[in-house]
Design an enzyme around this catalytic site. Structure first.
Site, PDB file in Angstrom:
ATOM      1  N   GLY A  88       0.845  -1.194   0.000  1.00  0.00           N
ATOM      2  CA  GLY A  88       0.000   0.000   0.000  1.00  0.00           C
ATOM      3  C   GLY A  88       0.880   1.243   0.000  1.00  0.00           C
ATOM      4  O   GLY A  88       2.025   1.234  -0.449  1.00  0.00           O
ATOM      5  N   GLY A  89       0.342   2.301   0.584  1.00  0.00           N
ATOM      6  CA  GLY A  89       1.073   3.569   0.623  1.00  0.00           C
ATOM      7  C   GLY A  89       2.402   3.465   1.342  1.00  0.00           C
ATOM      8  O   GLY A  89       3.303   4.287   1.133  1.00  0.00           O
ATOM      9  N   GLY A 138      23.690  11.511 -30.351  1.00  0.00           N
ATOM     10  CA  GLY A 138      23.292  12.240 -29.146  1.00  0.00           C
ATOM     11  C   GLY A 138      23.862  11.595 -27.891  1.00  0.00           C
ATOM     12  O   GLY A 138      24.111  12.267 -26.887  1.00  0.00           O
ATOM     13  N   ALA A 139      24.057  10.280 -27.961  1.00  0.00           N
ATOM     14  CA  ALA A 139      24.575   9.574 -26.788  1.00  0.00           C
ATOM     15  C   ALA A 139      25.984  10.060 -26.443  1.00  0.00           C
ATOM     16  O   ALA A 139      26.384  10.055 -25.278  1.00  0.00           O
ATOM     17  CB  ALA A 139      24.560   8.070 -27.042  1.00  0.00           C
TER      18      ALA A 139
HETATM   19  C1  HXC Z   1      -3.076  -4.255  12.690  1.00  0.00           C
HETATM   20  C2  HXC Z   1      -2.107  -6.161  11.893  1.00  0.00           C
HETATM   21  C3  HXC Z   1      -1.965  -5.562  10.621  1.00  0.00           C
HETATM   22  C4  HXC Z   1      -2.416  -4.244  10.453  1.00  0.00           C
HETATM   23  C5  HXC Z   1      -1.160  -7.552  10.521  1.00  0.00           C
HETATM   24  N1  HXC Z   1      -1.613  -7.394  11.785  1.00  0.00           N
HETATM   25  N2  HXC Z   1      -1.389  -6.451   9.798  1.00  0.00           N
HETATM   26  N3  HXC Z   1      -2.666  -5.503  12.911  1.00  0.00           N
HETATM   27  N4  HXC Z   1      -2.958  -3.623  11.524  1.00  0.00           N
HETATM   28  N5  HXC Z   1      -2.282  -3.616   9.304  1.00  0.00           N
HETATM   29  C6  HXC Z   1      -1.526  -8.351  12.873  1.00  0.00           C
HETATM   30  C7  HXC Z   1      -2.434  -9.549  12.700  1.00  0.00           C
HETATM   31  O1  HXC Z   1      -3.687  -9.267  13.192  1.00  0.00           O
HETATM   32  C8  HXC Z   1      -1.687 -10.593  13.506  1.00  0.00           C
HETATM   33  O2  HXC Z   1      -1.965 -10.381  14.864  1.00  0.00           O
HETATM   34  C9  HXC Z   1      -0.244 -10.248  13.296  1.00  0.00           C
HETATM   35  O3  HXC Z   1      -0.226  -8.891  12.874  1.00  0.00           O
HETATM   36  C10 HXC Z   1       0.411 -11.088  12.241  1.00  0.00           C
HETATM   37  O4  HXC Z   1      -0.424 -11.098  11.088  1.00  0.00           O
HETATM   38  P1  HXC Z   1      -0.779 -12.439  10.311  1.00  0.00           P
HETATM   39  O5  HXC Z   1      -1.856 -12.103   9.372  1.00  0.00           O
HETATM   40  O6  HXC Z   1      -0.993 -13.544  11.282  1.00  0.00           O
HETATM   41  O7  HXC Z   1       0.592 -12.703   9.568  1.00  0.00           O
HETATM   42  P2  HXC Z   1       0.844 -13.232   8.093  1.00  0.00           P
HETATM   43  O8  HXC Z   1      -0.003 -14.424   7.838  1.00  0.00           O
HETATM   44  O9  HXC Z   1       2.301 -13.368   7.971  1.00  0.00           O
HETATM   45  O10 HXC Z   1       0.323 -12.064   7.141  1.00  0.00           O
HETATM   46  C11 HXC Z   1       0.918 -10.826   7.150  1.00  0.00           C
HETATM   47  C12 HXC Z   1       0.089  -9.837   6.329  1.00  0.00           C
HETATM   48  C13 HXC Z   1      -1.375  -9.823   6.818  1.00  0.00           C
HETATM   49  C14 HXC Z   1       0.129 -10.260   4.860  1.00  0.00           C
HETATM   50  C15 HXC Z   1       0.768  -8.478   6.447  1.00  0.00           C
HETATM   51  O11 HXC Z   1      -1.364  -9.676   8.231  1.00  0.00           O
HETATM   52  C16 HXC Z   1      -2.182  -8.729   6.236  1.00  0.00           C
HETATM   53  O12 HXC Z   1      -2.656  -8.840   5.090  1.00  0.00           O
HETATM   54  N6  HXC Z   1      -2.356  -7.649   7.018  1.00  0.00           N
HETATM   55  C17 HXC Z   1      -3.175  -6.540   6.618  1.00  0.00           C
HETATM   56  C18 HXC Z   1      -2.475  -5.738   5.564  1.00  0.00           C
HETATM   57  C19 HXC Z   1      -3.235  -4.506   5.242  1.00  0.00           C
HETATM   58  O13 HXC Z   1      -4.287  -4.538   4.583  1.00  0.00           O
HETATM   59  N7  HXC Z   1      -2.759  -3.364   5.756  1.00  0.00           N
HETATM   60  C20 HXC Z   1      -3.342  -2.076   5.544  1.00  0.00           C
HETATM   61  C21 HXC Z   1      -2.882  -1.659   4.157  1.00  0.00           C
HETATM   62  S1  HXC Z   1      -3.384  -0.053   3.786  1.00  0.00           S
HETATM   63  P3  HXC Z   1      -1.849 -11.538  15.964  1.00  0.00           P
HETATM   64  O14 HXC Z   1      -2.387 -10.933  17.200  1.00  0.00           O
HETATM   65  O15 HXC Z   1      -2.644 -12.680  15.432  1.00  0.00           O
HETATM   66  O16 HXC Z   1      -0.394 -11.880  16.068  1.00  0.00           O
HETATM   67  C22 HXC Z   1      -2.092   0.824   4.274  1.00  0.00           C
HETATM   68  C23 HXC Z   1      -2.251   2.255   3.973  1.00  0.00           C
HETATM   69  C24 HXC Z   1      -0.982   2.988   4.173  1.00  0.00           C
HETATM   70  O17 HXC Z   1      -1.139   0.378   4.780  1.00  0.00           O
HETATM   71  C25 HXC Z   1      -1.176   4.307   3.549  1.00  0.00           C
HETATM   72  C26 HXC Z   1       0.008   5.174   3.674  1.00  0.00           C
HETATM   73  C27 HXC Z   1      -0.152   6.399   2.856  1.00  0.00           C
END
Ligand code: HXC
Length: 513
Positions: free
Chosen positions: A169-170, A403-404
């Site tokens: 993402g971002g 040009g290069a």
């Molecule tokens: C809060 C999160 C989290 C998040 C993971 N966790 N991502 N908690 N916010 N964004 C937590 C899970 O709940 C879990 O907690 C632990 O971290 C490990 O995650 P798992 O899913 O068990 O691990 P894994 O299977 O390795 O998968 C990792 C992952 C997945 C692919 C990153 O967790 C995931 O898809 N997370 C969400 C990603 C996402 O959509 N993020 C927001 C994107 S938008 P526990 O307690 O079970 O250990 C964004 C905008 C930014 O980022 C903009 C900036 C401009």
């Protein structure tokens, strides 16, 4: 006091455990180190000073008030690498998946501010699930606070990002603004939208690794400069990379003591093939000229028709840009131009002198190149060289066409010293193409077209397929024997050591992005 000391010790122990033993084990099972382990290997032993170890988030939504971890998912502070001060942050995947909360972001901003104020590099080890979903907009704000500082720090201090887990993402835009990105194969990925969104929108089926893994970004997109086989290799590469850079834009790169300086390198005499259309590997030229074994290639697998990287010459750090005749004949195209332009600008930001090896047949023709903007992308490299005020030297090893010739650090755009080897051909184009155009009528009228073409080709070759016309005009300062290249370069770079060149006063330039 004993009791108070115990409380402190317990808190430190708790913080060091991050998200707990089970999550640490899960991290290890994925062949990943924890944030603290990474910092342990990165920094000189015992040099790490942590800042904000006891920080916790302030969220209350979704039951978060009952789930707090000391440090809030990022380890921040400062330490040394080979004795040099650096600021660091390492995201801790064991705490909420390394996700970025308001306080997590504030901790990163704090070390960034310190790095900028104190003029030392910042190294970020990224391993995060992105915005802390439970926190909403304050997390997004935190990202923007980081992007803003990345941009302010750009050109002031070196910024290095290692992506050692998810970065999606971002969140990708912080590493993207920094000077260098390193990724670890099979355990890290970067993308703006992941495989699920891609499938919904474009119906493409692709894995995370295929879409945004180290291999994709080091070969296809060029987003990452370094693809590392594993985490220890990644950490070692950060240390190596850093060794060529100064602490900040007002410093010079670290110079190593060097004993034997001005040797002749006869092996250079035999690298250029007799046939001007036969390729050779420009790495061989680089290796012979520089201090032995000091070439550190950047963007090795991306746009291989140009080579860029750091090296040492007589112990001094230099940046090398070199056409690669062994790949697409060393032609300039969109990717090679942007790759080299970014490298030139990095070197210029941080007072790293530039050395160019030139063997270029021109720009790559075709609709693909034209429609995708070879004009504005080629202009980036031209612009980057024109603006660079560091000492700049060019060695034309063979072809410098069209040009290069101008773009590749020619005298006209501010290079300080331009050398050519006796095999150099400095001309508007290759002899055959030139003869076909300027003697079109004569060739058409000749009884034997082929013979006439050959004759005219020969005529053009004799006149222009050498470095002497350019030398007559002073565009080439000296035609040198290949074996003398190393000593000529060392002497010239020493002569240029105190170069002062200033650009006209302006707010900032407007590079054709
Ligand atoms: C809060 C999160 C989290 C998040 C993971 N966790 N991502 N908690 N916010 N964004 C937590 C899970 O709940 C879990 O907690 C632990 O971290 C490990 O995650 P798992 O899913 O068990 O691990 P894994 O299977 O390795 O998968 C990792 C992952 C997945 C692919 C990153 O967790 C995931 O898809 N997370 C969400 C990603 C996402 O959509 N993020 C927001 C994107 S938008 P526990 O307690 O079970 O250990 C964004 C905008 C930014 O980022 C903009 C900036 C401009």
């Amino acid at each position: 006091m004993k009791n108070k000391q115990k409380i402190l010790e317990e808190k430190i122990a708790e913080a060091k455990l991050g998200g707990g033993a089970n999550r640490i084990e899960a991290q290890h099972k994925k062949s990943k180190l924890t944030a603290r382990e990474r910092l342990h290997f990165l920094l000189d032993e015992g040099s790490f000073e942590e800042i904000g170890m006891l920080v916790t988030h302030r969220s209350t939504e979704f039951g978060l008030d009952k789930e707090k971890y000391l440090g809030d998912g990022v380890v921040t502070g400062y330490g040394t690498i080979n004795g040099r001060l650096v600021y660091v942050f390492a995201q801790d995947f064991t705490v909420f998946g390394g996700s970025l909360s308001e306080t997590h972001a504030a901790k990163i901003c704090r070390v960034m501010d310190l790095a900028i104020q104190n003029g030392a590099p910042i190294i970020g080890l990224n391993d995060s699930g992105g915005a802390r979903i439970q926190e909403g907009v304050v997390s997004l704000g935190g990202y923007a606070d980081i992007f803003y500082r990345n941009t302010l720090a750009s050109g002031v201090i070196p910024q290095i990002s290692a992506v050692m887990g998810p970065c999606a993402g971002g969140a990708v835009y912080s590493p993207a603004i920094t000077d260098f990105i390193l990724m670890v194969e099979n355990t890290s990925y970067m993308f703006v939208t992941g495989p699920n969104v891609v499938k919904t929108v474009t119906h493409e089926e692709v894995t995370s690794e295929e879409l945004g893994g180290a291999s994709a970004h080091s070969t296809k997109s060029g987003v990452t400069q370094f693809s590392c086989a594993n985490e220890p290799e990644c950490i070692n590469m950060i240390k190596q990379l850093l060794s060529y850079m100064p602490q900040n834009c007002e410093d010079d790169p670290i110079a190593l003591p060097y004993e034997s300086v001005e040797e002749s390198r006869p092996a250079l005499n035999d690298i250029i093939p007799a046939n001007p259309n036969q390729p050779y590997d420009m790495h061989d030229v680089i290796a012979e000229v520089i201090d032995e074994g000091t070439f550190f290639e950047v963007h090795k697998k991306f746009a291989e028709n140009i080579i860029v990287g750091f090296a040492r010459l007589a112990g001094r750090s230099i940046g090398i840009v070199a056409n690669q005749p062994a790949h697409l004949a060393g032609v300039l195209d969109i990717h090679s131009s942007t790759k080299a332009a970014r490298f030139v600008r990095f070197c210029d930001c941080f007072n790293i002198p530039l050395l160019v090896f030139e063997d270029v047949p021109g720009f790559l023709p075709g609709t693909d190149q034209e429609w995708n903007g070879i004009i504005s992308n080629g202009a980036k490299l031209l612009f980057a060289f024109c603006e660079a005020t560091v000492p700049r030297i060019t060695v034309i090893t063979r072809k410098a066409y069209g040009g290069a010739y101008d773009v590749m650090n020619s005298k006209h755009i501010g290079a300080d010293m331009n050398y050519a080897w006796p095999d150099a051909q400095i001309a508007v184009m290759g002899a055959k193409g030139a003869a076909e155009i300027i003697f079109k009528k004569e060739i058409a009228e000749a009884a034997d077209h082929e013979k006439k073409l050959k004759e005219k080709e020969q005529e053009y070759n004799e006149l222009f397929a050498n470095p002497y016309k350019a030398a007559e005009h002073g565009y080439i300062d000296e035609v040198i024997l290949p074996e003398d290249t190393r000593k000529k370069l060392i002497t010239a770079f020493k002569m240029l050591e105190n170069k002062v060149a200033k650009l006209p006063k302006k707010k900032h330039s407007n590079i054709p992005l």
